[in-house]
Design a protein around this motif. Structure first.
Motif, mmCIF file in Angstrom:
data_model
loop_
_atom_site.group_PDB
_atom_site.id
_atom_site.type_symbol
_atom_site.label_atom_id
_atom_site.label_comp_id
_atom_site.label_asym_id
_atom_site.label_seq_id
_atom_site.Cartn_x
_atom_site.Cartn_y
_atom_site.Cartn_z
ATOM 1 N N UNK A 53 0.858 -1.177 0.000
ATOM 2 C CA UNK A 53 0.000 0.000 0.000
ATOM 3 C C UNK A 53 0.895 1.228 0.000
ATOM 4 N N UNK A 54 0.430 2.287 -0.645
ATOM 5 C CA UNK A 54 1.233 3.502 -0.762
ATOM 6 C C UNK A 54 0.653 4.664 0.030
ATOM 7 N N UNK A 55 -0.484 4.433 0.689
ATOM 8 C CA UNK A 55 -1.082 5.414 1.593
ATOM 9 C C UNK A 55 -2.060 4.677 2.496
ATOM 10 N N UNK A 56 -2.329 5.261 3.663
ATOM 11 C CA UNK A 56 -3.283 4.703 4.620
ATOM 12 C C UNK A 56 -4.366 5.747 4.861
ATOM 13 N N UNK A 57 -5.624 5.293 4.905
ATOM 14 C CA UNK A 57 -6.755 6.182 5.152
ATOM 15 C C UNK A 57 -7.536 5.673 6.356
ATOM 16 N N UNK A 58 -7.692 6.524 7.372
ATOM 17 C CA UNK A 58 -8.470 6.198 8.562
ATOM 18 C C UNK A 58 -9.864 6.804 8.424
ATOM 19 N N UNK A 59 -10.891 5.995 8.654
ATOM 20 C CA UNK A 59 -12.265 6.473 8.501
ATOM 21 C C UNK A 59 -13.152 5.931 9.621
ATOM 22 N N UNK A 60 -14.293 6.573 9.811
ATOM 23 C CA UNK A 60 -15.375 6.016 10.608
ATOM 24 C C UNK A 60 -16.462 5.571 9.661
ATOM 25 N N UNK A 61 -17.091 4.451 9.953
ATOM 26 C CA UNK A 61 -18.103 3.917 9.045
ATOM 27 C C UNK A 61 -19.493 4.479 9.305
ATOM 28 N N UNK A 62 -19.681 5.255 10.358
ATOM 29 C CA UNK A 62 -20.941 5.915 10.611
ATOM 30 C C UNK A 62 -20.836 7.398 10.314
ATOM 31 N N UNK A 63 -21.684 8.190 10.943
ATOM 32 C CA UNK A 63 -21.680 9.629 10.661
ATOM 33 C C UNK A 63 -20.499 10.339 11.310
ATOM 34 N N UNK A 64 -19.875 9.685 12.301
ATOM 35 C CA UNK A 64 -18.740 10.285 13.001
ATOM 36 C C UNK A 64 -17.441 9.546 12.697
ATOM 37 N N UNK A 65 -16.337 10.265 12.809
ATOM 38 C CA UNK A 65 -15.028 9.625 12.690
ATOM 39 C C UNK A 65 -14.856 8.630 13.828
ATOM 40 N N UNK A 66 -14.956 9.111 15.052
ATOM 41 C CA UNK A 66 -14.916 8.226 16.224
ATOM 42 C C UNK A 66 -15.215 9.054 17.455
ATOM 43 N N UNK A 67 -16.195 8.620 18.220
ATOM 44 C CA UNK A 67 -16.634 9.368 19.407
ATOM 45 C C UNK A 67 -15.907 8.945 20.675
ATOM 46 N N UNK A 68 -14.810 8.192 20.550
ATOM 47 C CA UNK A 68 -14.028 7.796 21.714
ATOM 48 C C UNK A 68 -14.256 6.344 22.094
#
Length: 264
Positions: A53-68
């Motif tokens: 892989x030449x880049x990494x992408x962090x995502x949240x699968x819901x409406x938020x990135x991550x609520x903790x």
């Protein structure tokens, strides 16, 4: 590539971008333990050279990135201290991997990034936010202290005083304000996930050897004297001058054409 992605069904690899979900839809987009484990497995394969892989992408699968973190899980644990310690160890293993990977890391900070979610965003090389982005330290709100590197990364991003006020004050901050302070790298008016994905794809087509060297130099600068670091910069740039990406980049510049990086 020898790594079998079927072992990490939440993880995808397209156009050179390794996409790693950190939270799932539902449960307020809390940090998901299974997602963290799959992230760690994929990143270990990337670091070992078993996954390309030449880049990494962090995502949240819901409406938020991550609520903790999953606070309800904290409350229901038989031994809260041991439970939280184990979760922190698992998260911190991933934070260390993200710091070590030689490719650019992009975070799509849509919606809320709170607690450990914000810690992960701060670990990324690029953090993309938009009008709906909201940032929160969160830890004092439940009587805890930061994990995920927040108390290390945040002072380096916005300064000790601003970091202290943000964490102790525990007041929400807009993505626009976070961008203005330097907490986030990028602010867009459009779709955050789309913009982050486009950025990751663009970086994946860039000079991977150069990116790796830049990240290594920046990592080493925290503990280097200026004199020693100048020597490291000299050694790095001279090595890259005869690397495939370095040769292609210089030759393309002289020929006044767009470079085609990533060719052996």
């Amino acid at each position: 590539m020898t790594f079998d992605l079927s072992a990490t069904p939440l993880v995808t690899l397209e156009e050179g971008v390794l996409t790693l979900p950190i939270s799932l839809d539902g449960k307020g987009n809390a940090l998901d333990s299974d997602a963290v484990d799959q992230m760690g497995t994929a990143l270990a394969a990337l670091l070992a050279g078993d996954l390309e892989a030449r880049a990494v992408l962090l995502i949240g699968l819901g409406k938020n990135f991550c609520a903790g973190g999953n606070v309800a899980g904290f409350a229901s644990a038989d031994d809260r201290s041991a439970h939280v310690r184990e979760l922190a160890d698992r998260l911190h293993a991933v934070i260390r991997q993200l710091d070590e990977v030689p490719v650019p890391v992009v975070a799509a900070v849509a919606g809320w990034a709170a607690g450990a979610g914000l810690s992960l965003a701060l670990t990324a090389d690029f953090s993309v936010a938009g009008p709906d982005t909201r940032l929160l330290a969160a830890y004092p709100g439940i009587g805890l202290s930061p994990d995920g590197g927040m108390s290390w990364n945040l002072p380096r991003a916005i300064g000790q005083n601003a970091a202290r006020a943000f964490i102790l004050g525990n007041e929400p901050m807009t993505g626009e304000r976070g961008y203005a302070l330097g907490m986030l790298s990028t602010f867009v008016e459009g779709d955050v996930r789309e913009a982050a994905r486009d950025l990751a794809v663009r970086l994946a087509s860039g000079p991977g050897e150069s990116y790796a060297a830049v990240k290594a130099l920046l990592r080493a600068s925290a503990e280097s004297s200026l004199s020693d670091h100048l020597d490291a910069e000299r050694d790095s740039i001279s090595r890259l001058a005869t690397s495939p990406d370095g040769i292609e980049g210089v030759d393309a510049f002289v020929a006044k054409r767009a470079p085609e990086f990533g060719r052996d």
